[in-house]
Design a protein around this motif. Structure first.
Motif, PDB file in Angstrom:
ATOM      1  N   ARG A 242      21.067  25.011  94.728  1.00 18.38           N
ATOM      2  CA  ARG A 242      21.472  23.722  95.094  1.00 18.38           C
ATOM      3  C   ARG A 242      22.953  23.403  95.041  1.00 18.38           C
ATOM      4  N   SER A 243      23.513  23.968  93.874  1.00 20.56           N
ATOM      5  CA  SER A 243      24.972  24.037  93.556  1.00 20.56           C
ATOM      6  C   SER A 243      25.536  25.300  93.955  1.00 20.56           C
TER       7      SER A 243
ATOM      8  N   GLU B 222      29.037  21.116 101.821  1.00 20.99           N
ATOM      9  CA  GLU B 222      29.879  19.916 101.352  1.00 20.99           C
ATOM     10  C   GLU B 222      31.106  19.811 101.926  1.00 20.99           C
ATOM     11  N   GLY B 223      31.786  21.205 102.195  1.00 22.74           N
ATOM     12  CA  GLY B 223      33.039  20.933 102.914  1.00 22.74           C
ATOM     13  C   GLY B 223      33.116  20.587 104.219  1.00 22.74           C
TER      14      GLY B 223
ATOM     15  N   ALA C 276      25.955  25.947  99.400  1.00 21.82           N
ATOM     16  CA  ALA C 276      25.839  24.296  99.336  1.00 21.82           C
ATOM     17  C   ALA C 276      27.510  23.818  99.405  1.00 21.82           C
ATOM     18  N   VAL C 277      28.052  24.619  98.535  1.00 23.29           N
ATOM     19  CA  VAL C 277      29.421  24.062  98.512  1.00 23.29           C
ATOM     20  C   VAL C 277      30.129  23.964 100.013  1.00 23.29           C
TER      21      VAL C 277
ATOM     22  N   LYS D 126      31.950  18.182 105.259  1.00 30.88           N
ATOM     23  CA  LYS D 126      32.043  16.734 105.576  1.00 30.88           C
ATOM     24  C   LYS D 126      33.429  16.197 105.683  1.00 30.88           C
ATOM     25  N   THR D 127      34.285  17.104 105.148  1.00 31.10           N
ATOM     26  CA  THR D 127      35.557  16.680 105.276  1.00 31.10           C
ATOM     27  C   THR D 127      36.592  17.304 106.428  1.00 31.10           C
TER      28      THR D 127
END
Ligand code: DAH
Length: 336
Positions: A35-36, A44-45, A40-41, A47-48
Protein backbone atom coordinates in the motif's frame (compact mmCIF):
# COMPACT_ATOMS: atom_id res chain seq x y z
CA UNK A 1 7.40 11.17 -14.55
CA UNK A 2 7.07 8.77 -17.45
CA UNK A 3 10.81 8.10 -17.16
CA UNK A 4 10.39 7.37 -13.48
CA UNK A 5 7.63 4.88 -14.25
CA UNK A 6 9.82 3.13 -16.83
CA UNK A 7 12.74 3.14 -14.38
CA UNK A 8 10.63 1.61 -11.61
CA UNK A 9 9.54 -1.11 -14.01
CA UNK A 10 13.14 -1.98 -14.91
CA UNK A 11 14.24 -2.06 -11.24
CA UNK A 12 11.24 -4.22 -10.40
CA UNK A 13 12.19 -6.67 -13.20
CA UNK A 14 15.85 -6.97 -12.12
CA UNK A 15 14.92 -7.43 -8.47
CA UNK A 16 12.32 -10.01 -9.34
CA UNK A 17 14.93 -11.94 -11.31
CA UNK A 18 17.14 -12.14 -8.23
CA UNK A 19 14.32 -13.65 -6.14
CA UNK A 20 15.09 -17.20 -5.01
CA UNK A 21 12.82 -17.79 -2.06
CA UNK A 22 9.30 -16.81 -1.05
CA UNK A 23 10.86 -14.55 1.59
CA UNK A 24 12.81 -12.65 -1.11
CA UNK A 25 9.58 -12.31 -3.03
CA UNK A 26 7.83 -10.83 -0.01
CA UNK A 27 10.54 -8.15 0.18
CA UNK A 28 9.87 -7.25 -3.46
CA UNK A 29 6.15 -7.06 -2.78
CA UNK A 30 6.66 -4.74 0.18
CA UNK A 31 9.02 -2.54 -1.80
CA UNK A 32 6.87 -2.18 -4.94
CA UNK A 33 3.33 -3.45 -4.58
CA UNK A 34 2.35 -2.79 -0.96
CA UNK A 35 0.00 0.00 0.00
CA UNK A 36 2.92 2.36 0.63
CA UNK A 37 5.23 0.79 -1.94
CA UNK A 38 6.93 2.56 -4.83
CA UNK A 39 4.06 2.09 -7.25
CA UNK A 40 1.54 3.51 -4.77
CA UNK A 41 3.88 6.48 -4.32
CA UNK A 42 3.89 7.00 -8.09
CA UNK A 43 0.09 6.99 -8.11
CA UNK A 44 0.21 9.63 -5.36
CA UNK A 45 2.48 11.76 -7.57
CA UNK A 46 -0.14 11.79 -10.29
CA UNK A 47 -2.33 14.06 -8.13
CA UNK A 48 0.13 16.91 -8.54
CA UNK A 49 0.72 16.38 -12.27
CA UNK A 50 -0.54 18.76 -14.92
CA UNK A 51 -4.08 17.99 -16.14
CA UNK A 52 -2.82 17.56 -19.69
CA UNK A 53 -0.38 14.89 -18.64
CA UNK A 54 -2.82 12.94 -16.48
CA UNK A 55 -4.37 10.65 -19.17
CA UNK A 56 -0.95 9.44 -20.39
CA UNK A 57 0.40 9.07 -16.87
CA UNK A 58 -2.69 7.19 -15.74
CA UNK A 59 -2.38 4.79 -18.61
CA UNK A 60 1.34 4.20 -17.97
CA UNK A 61 0.78 3.71 -14.25
CA UNK A 62 -2.04 1.25 -14.79
CA UNK A 63 0.10 -0.69 -17.21
CA UNK A 64 2.94 -0.68 -14.69
CA UNK A 65 0.65 -1.96 -11.97
CA UNK A 66 -0.83 -4.70 -14.13
CA UNK A 67 2.45 -5.88 -15.55
CA UNK A 68 4.30 -5.90 -12.21
CA UNK A 69 1.39 -7.65 -10.49
CA UNK A 70 1.21 -10.26 -13.26
CA UNK A 71 4.96 -10.94 -13.08
CA UNK A 72 4.79 -11.09 -9.32
CA UNK A 73 1.89 -13.61 -9.41
CA UNK A 74 3.70 -15.79 -11.90
CA UNK A 75 6.87 -15.83 -9.83
CA UNK A 76 4.90 -16.58 -6.70
CA UNK A 77 3.13 -19.58 -8.11
CA UNK A 78 6.31 -21.01 -9.60
CA UNK A 79 8.10 -20.66 -6.24
CA UNK A 80 5.20 -22.31 -4.45
CA UNK A 81 5.35 -25.19 -6.90
CA UNK A 82 9.01 -25.93 -6.23
CA UNK A 83 8.67 -25.36 -2.49
CA UNK A 84 5.91 -27.97 -2.29
CA UNK A 85 7.39 -31.38 -1.50
CA UNK A 86 7.23 -33.49 -4.62
CA UNK A 87 4.93 -36.48 -4.39
CA UNK A 88 7.31 -39.45 -4.44
CA UNK A 89 5.88 -42.96 -4.81
CA UNK A 90 7.93 -44.25 -1.88
CA UNK A 91 10.33 -42.94 0.72
CA UNK A 92 13.86 -43.89 -0.27
CA UNK A 93 15.19 -43.07 3.18
CA UNK A 94 13.04 -45.69 4.97
CA UNK A 95 15.01 -48.67 6.21
CA UNK A 96 14.25 -51.89 4.33
CA UNK A 97 11.90 -54.50 5.71
CA UNK A 98 13.98 -57.59 6.46
CA UNK A 99 12.64 -60.80 4.91
CA UNK A 100 13.04 -63.69 7.34
CA UNK A 101 15.34 -66.34 5.92
CA UNK A 102 13.87 -69.80 6.33
CA UNK A 103 15.78 -72.76 7.68
CA UNK A 104 15.78 -76.37 6.60
CA UNK A 105 13.24 -78.51 8.39
CA UNK A 106 14.87 -80.60 11.15
CA UNK A 107 13.75 -83.80 9.39
CA UNK A 108 15.44 -82.63 6.18
CA UNK A 109 18.58 -81.68 8.13
CA UNK A 110 18.78 -85.13 9.71
CA UNK A 111 18.15 -86.83 6.36
CA UNK A 112 20.85 -84.78 4.63
CA UNK A 113 23.36 -85.47 7.39
CA UNK A 114 22.68 -89.22 7.19
CA UNK A 115 22.99 -89.18 3.41
CA UNK A 116 26.27 -87.27 3.62
CA UNK A 117 27.79 -89.83 5.98
CA UNK A 118 26.71 -92.88 3.93
CA UNK A 119 27.72 -91.28 0.64
CA UNK A 120 31.19 -90.68 2.14
CA UNK A 121 31.32 -94.45 2.84
CA UNK A 122 30.59 -95.29 -0.80
CA UNK A 123 26.80 -95.74 -0.74
CA UNK A 124 24.67 -94.47 -3.62
CA UNK A 125 21.19 -92.99 -3.08
CA UNK A 126 18.16 -94.78 -4.58
CA UNK A 127 14.42 -94.15 -4.43
CA UNK A 128 11.23 -96.09 -5.11
CA UNK A 129 7.47 -95.43 -5.27
CA UNK A 130 5.36 -94.63 -2.19
CA UNK A 131 2.47 -96.66 -3.62
CA UNK A 132 3.56 -100.27 -3.68
CA UNK A 133 2.19 -103.70 -4.35
CA UNK A 134 1.78 -106.32 -1.64
CA UNK A 135 4.58 -108.22 -3.40
CA UNK A 136 7.29 -105.53 -3.00
CA UNK A 137 6.21 -104.39 0.44
CA UNK A 138 5.73 -107.89 1.92
CA UNK A 139 5.95 -110.95 -0.37
CA UNK A 140 9.43 -110.46 -1.80
CA UNK A 141 10.64 -109.50 1.69
CA UNK A 142 9.70 -112.92 3.03
CA UNK A 143 6.66 -111.87 5.05
CA UNK A 144 4.50 -114.98 5.62
CA UNK A 145 1.04 -114.74 4.03
CA UNK A 146 -0.56 -114.52 7.48
CA UNK A 147 1.95 -112.01 8.94
CA UNK A 148 0.09 -109.51 11.14
CA UNK A 149 1.69 -106.50 9.37
CA UNK A 150 -0.33 -107.47 6.29
CA UNK A 151 -3.49 -106.71 8.25
CA UNK A 152 -5.63 -103.71 7.26
CA UNK A 153 -5.14 -102.48 10.79
CA UNK A 154 -1.45 -101.83 10.22
CA UNK A 155 -1.33 -101.09 6.51
CA UNK A 156 -3.12 -98.44 4.45
CA UNK A 157 -4.52 -100.23 1.40
CA UNK A 158 -5.46 -98.32 -1.75
CA UNK A 159 -6.92 -101.25 -3.63
CA UNK A 160 -6.67 -105.02 -3.51
CA UNK A 161 -2.96 -105.77 -2.92
CA UNK A 162 -2.03 -102.11 -3.59
CA UNK A 163 -0.89 -100.15 -0.57
CA UNK A 164 1.14 -97.25 0.79
CA UNK A 165 4.51 -98.76 1.64
CA UNK A 166 4.82 -99.41 5.35
CA UNK A 167 8.63 -99.16 5.23
CA UNK A 168 11.40 -98.29 2.76
CA UNK A 169 12.52 -101.95 2.54
CA UNK A 170 10.63 -102.60 -0.76
CA UNK A 171 13.15 -100.27 -2.44
CA UNK A 172 15.80 -102.94 -1.66
CA UNK A 173 13.88 -105.34 -3.90
CA UNK A 174 13.58 -102.79 -6.71
CA UNK A 175 17.28 -101.94 -6.55
CA UNK A 176 18.36 -105.60 -6.61
CA UNK A 177 15.94 -106.40 -9.46
CA UNK A 178 17.56 -103.85 -11.74
CA UNK A 179 21.19 -104.28 -10.70
CA UNK A 180 23.66 -107.14 -10.20
CA UNK A 181 25.96 -107.17 -7.14
CA UNK A 182 27.91 -105.40 -5.82
CA UNK A 183 25.06 -103.19 -4.53
CA UNK A 184 25.76 -100.54 -1.94
CA UNK A 185 22.85 -98.13 -1.57
CA UNK A 186 20.81 -96.09 0.86
CA UNK A 187 17.12 -95.48 0.18
CA UNK A 188 15.47 -92.58 2.00
CA UNK A 189 11.77 -91.81 1.73
CA UNK A 190 8.26 -91.71 3.16
CA UNK A 191 6.62 -94.65 4.90
CA UNK A 192 2.98 -94.98 6.02
CA UNK A 193 1.21 -96.89 8.77
CA UNK A 194 -2.43 -97.23 9.67
CA UNK A 195 -1.92 -96.07 13.24
CA UNK A 196 -3.50 -93.52 15.54
CA UNK A 197 -1.39 -90.34 15.64
CA UNK A 198 0.20 -89.89 19.05
CA UNK A 199 3.23 -88.32 20.70
CA UNK A 200 5.25 -91.28 19.45
CA UNK A 201 3.74 -92.17 16.07
CA UNK A 202 2.55 -90.55 12.87
CA UNK A 203 0.62 -91.98 9.92
CA UNK A 204 3.28 -90.69 7.52
CA UNK A 205 6.94 -90.52 8.47
CA UNK A 206 10.40 -91.07 6.94
CA UNK A 207 12.82 -93.94 6.96
CA UNK A 208 16.23 -94.52 5.52
CA UNK A 209 17.09 -97.98 4.31
CA UNK A 210 20.57 -99.36 3.65
CA UNK A 211 21.72 -102.36 1.64
CA UNK A 212 25.10 -103.87 0.82
CA UNK A 213 25.39 -107.07 -1.24
CA UNK A 214 28.57 -108.63 -2.60
CA UNK A 215 30.66 -111.80 -2.36
CA UNK A 216 31.40 -112.67 1.25
CA UNK A 217 29.77 -109.73 3.08
CA UNK A 218 29.87 -110.51 6.81
CA UNK A 219 28.01 -109.51 9.94
CA UNK A 220 31.13 -107.76 11.24
CA UNK A 221 31.04 -105.48 8.19
CA UNK A 222 27.45 -104.64 9.10
CA UNK A 223 28.54 -103.79 12.62
CA UNK A 224 31.61 -101.85 11.48
CA UNK A 225 29.59 -99.71 9.06
CA UNK A 226 26.79 -98.96 11.52
CA UNK A 227 29.19 -98.16 14.35
CA UNK A 228 31.16 -95.82 12.07
CA UNK A 229 27.89 -94.15 11.10
CA UNK A 230 26.66 -93.82 14.70
CA UNK A 231 29.95 -92.31 15.88
CA UNK A 232 29.86 -89.70 13.13
CA UNK A 233 26.19 -88.95 13.58
CA UNK A 234 25.77 -89.12 17.36
CA UNK A 235 29.33 -88.39 18.50
CA UNK A 236 32.52 -90.41 18.85
CA UNK A 237 32.10 -90.97 22.59
CA UNK A 238 28.84 -92.99 22.38
CA UNK A 239 28.77 -96.61 23.44
CA UNK A 240 26.65 -99.11 21.51
CA UNK A 241 25.24 -102.61 21.64
CA UNK A 242 23.58 -104.99 19.17
CA UNK A 243 20.56 -106.89 20.44
CA UNK A 244 19.18 -109.99 18.68
CA UNK A 245 15.86 -109.22 16.99
CA UNK A 246 13.56 -110.50 14.27
CA UNK A 247 12.68 -109.22 10.80
CA UNK A 248 11.29 -111.54 8.08
CA UNK A 249 13.80 -110.24 5.51
CA UNK A 250 17.00 -110.67 7.55
CA UNK A 251 18.60 -113.60 9.33
CA UNK A 252 20.18 -113.12 11.78
CA UNK A 253 18.61 -109.78 12.74
CA UNK A 254 19.78 -107.24 15.27
CA UNK A 255 18.72 -103.91 16.66
CA UNK A 256 21.33 -101.35 17.51
CA UNK A 257 21.18 -99.33 20.71
CA UNK A 258 23.45 -96.45 21.69
CA UNK A 259 24.03 -95.02 25.15
CA UNK A 260 21.51 -92.32 25.88
CA UNK A 261 23.25 -89.04 25.08
CA UNK A 262 20.78 -87.08 27.17
CA UNK A 263 21.71 -88.70 30.48
CA UNK A 264 24.97 -90.34 29.40
CA UNK A 265 23.57 -93.79 30.24
CA UNK A 266 22.52 -93.04 33.82
CA UNK A 267 18.81 -93.33 32.96
CA UNK A 268 16.29 -90.59 32.17
CA UNK A 269 12.81 -90.01 30.75
CA UNK A 270 14.01 -90.11 27.12
CA UNK A 271 15.65 -93.56 27.44
CA UNK A 272 12.84 -94.71 29.74
CA UNK A 273 15.44 -95.11 32.51
CA UNK A 274 17.26 -97.88 30.65
CA UNK A 275 20.31 -95.79 29.70
CA UNK A 276 19.97 -97.06 26.09
CA UNK A 277 18.27 -95.71 22.95
CA UNK A 278 17.22 -97.98 20.11
CA UNK A 279 18.41 -96.39 16.86
CA UNK A 280 17.94 -98.92 14.05
CA UNK A 281 17.00 -102.40 12.84
CA UNK A 282 19.40 -104.49 10.77
CA UNK A 283 20.51 -107.95 9.75
CA UNK A 284 21.96 -110.22 7.08
CA UNK A 285 19.74 -110.37 3.98
CA UNK A 286 17.57 -113.51 4.13
CA UNK A 287 18.26 -116.11 1.39
CA UNK A 288 14.55 -115.99 0.40
CA UNK A 289 14.95 -112.30 -0.43
CA UNK A 290 17.92 -113.07 -2.69
CA UNK A 291 15.89 -115.80 -4.39
CA UNK A 292 13.02 -113.37 -4.99
CA UNK A 293 15.30 -111.02 -6.94
CA UNK A 294 17.23 -113.77 -8.72
CA UNK A 295 20.50 -113.48 -6.77
CA UNK A 296 22.17 -116.78 -5.86
CA UNK A 297 22.30 -116.94 -2.04
CA UNK A 298 25.17 -119.44 -2.31
CA UNK A 299 27.24 -116.86 -4.19
CA UNK A 300 26.29 -113.63 -2.45
CA UNK A 301 25.65 -112.36 1.02
CA UNK A 302 24.67 -108.95 2.25
CA UNK A 303 23.42 -106.81 5.06
CA UNK A 304 20.52 -104.39 5.36
CA UNK A 305 19.42 -101.81 7.87
CA UNK A 306 16.64 -99.32 8.38
CA UNK A 307 15.93 -96.41 10.68
CA UNK A 308 13.24 -93.84 11.29
CA UNK A 309 14.18 -90.25 10.54
CA UNK A 310 11.63 -88.39 12.68
CA UNK A 311 12.57 -90.69 15.55
CA UNK A 312 16.23 -89.83 15.04
CA UNK A 313 15.44 -86.11 14.88
CA UNK A 314 13.52 -86.43 18.17
CA UNK A 315 16.49 -88.07 19.84
CA UNK A 316 18.96 -85.65 18.42
CA UNK A 317 17.05 -82.48 19.32
CA UNK A 318 15.41 -83.82 22.50
CA UNK A 319 11.86 -83.45 21.12
CA UNK A 320 9.30 -85.33 23.17
CA UNK A 321 6.27 -85.15 20.84
CA UNK A 322 6.68 -86.29 17.23
CA UNK A 323 3.62 -84.28 16.10
CA UNK A 324 5.33 -80.94 16.69
CA UNK A 325 7.58 -81.70 13.69
CA UNK A 326 4.64 -81.25 11.34
CA UNK A 327 2.65 -78.48 13.01
CA UNK A 328 4.57 -75.88 11.01
CA UNK A 329 4.89 -73.61 14.02
CA UNK A 330 7.56 -71.11 13.03
CA UNK A 331 8.55 -70.57 16.68
CA UNK A 332 9.51 -74.25 16.77
CA UNK A 333 11.03 -74.49 13.29
CA UNK A 334 13.24 -71.42 13.55
CA UNK A 335 15.23 -73.03 16.35
CA UNK A 336 16.93 -75.33 13.86
N1 DAH B 1 11.78 -102.18 7.71
C1 DAH B 1 12.00 -102.22 9.13
C2 DAH B 1 10.93 -101.40 9.85
O1 DAH B 1 10.21 -100.69 9.22
C3 DAH B 1 13.35 -101.63 9.48
C4 DAH B 1 14.45 -102.55 9.04
C5 DAH B 1 14.94 -103.52 9.90
C6 DAH B 1 14.99 -102.44 7.79
C7 DAH B 1 15.93 -104.37 9.52
C8 DAH B 1 16.03 -103.28 7.38
C9 DAH B 1 16.47 -104.25 8.27
O2 DAH B 1 16.57 -103.22 6.18
O3 DAH B 1 17.46 -105.08 7.88
O4 DAH B 1 10.83 -101.47 11.04
Amino acid sequence: MLDKIEHTKQVFITELQKVVTLQDLEQVRIKFLARSGEIAVLFEGMKTAAISEKPALGKALNELRQCTQAQFDEKKSSLEQTAKPKEVPFDLTLPGRPKPIGTKHPVVQVMEEMKRIFISMGFSVETGPDIESDYYNFGALNFAPDHPARDMQDTIFIADKILLRTHTSPVQIRVMEKQQPPVRAIMPGWAYRNEATSARSLVAFHQIEGLYVDHGVTFSELKGTLVAFAKQFYGSSIKYRFRPSFFPFTEPSAEMDITCFICGGKGCRVCKHSGWLEVLGSGMVHPHVFQAVGYDPEKYSGYAFGMGIERTAMLRYNIDDIRILYENDVRFLKQF
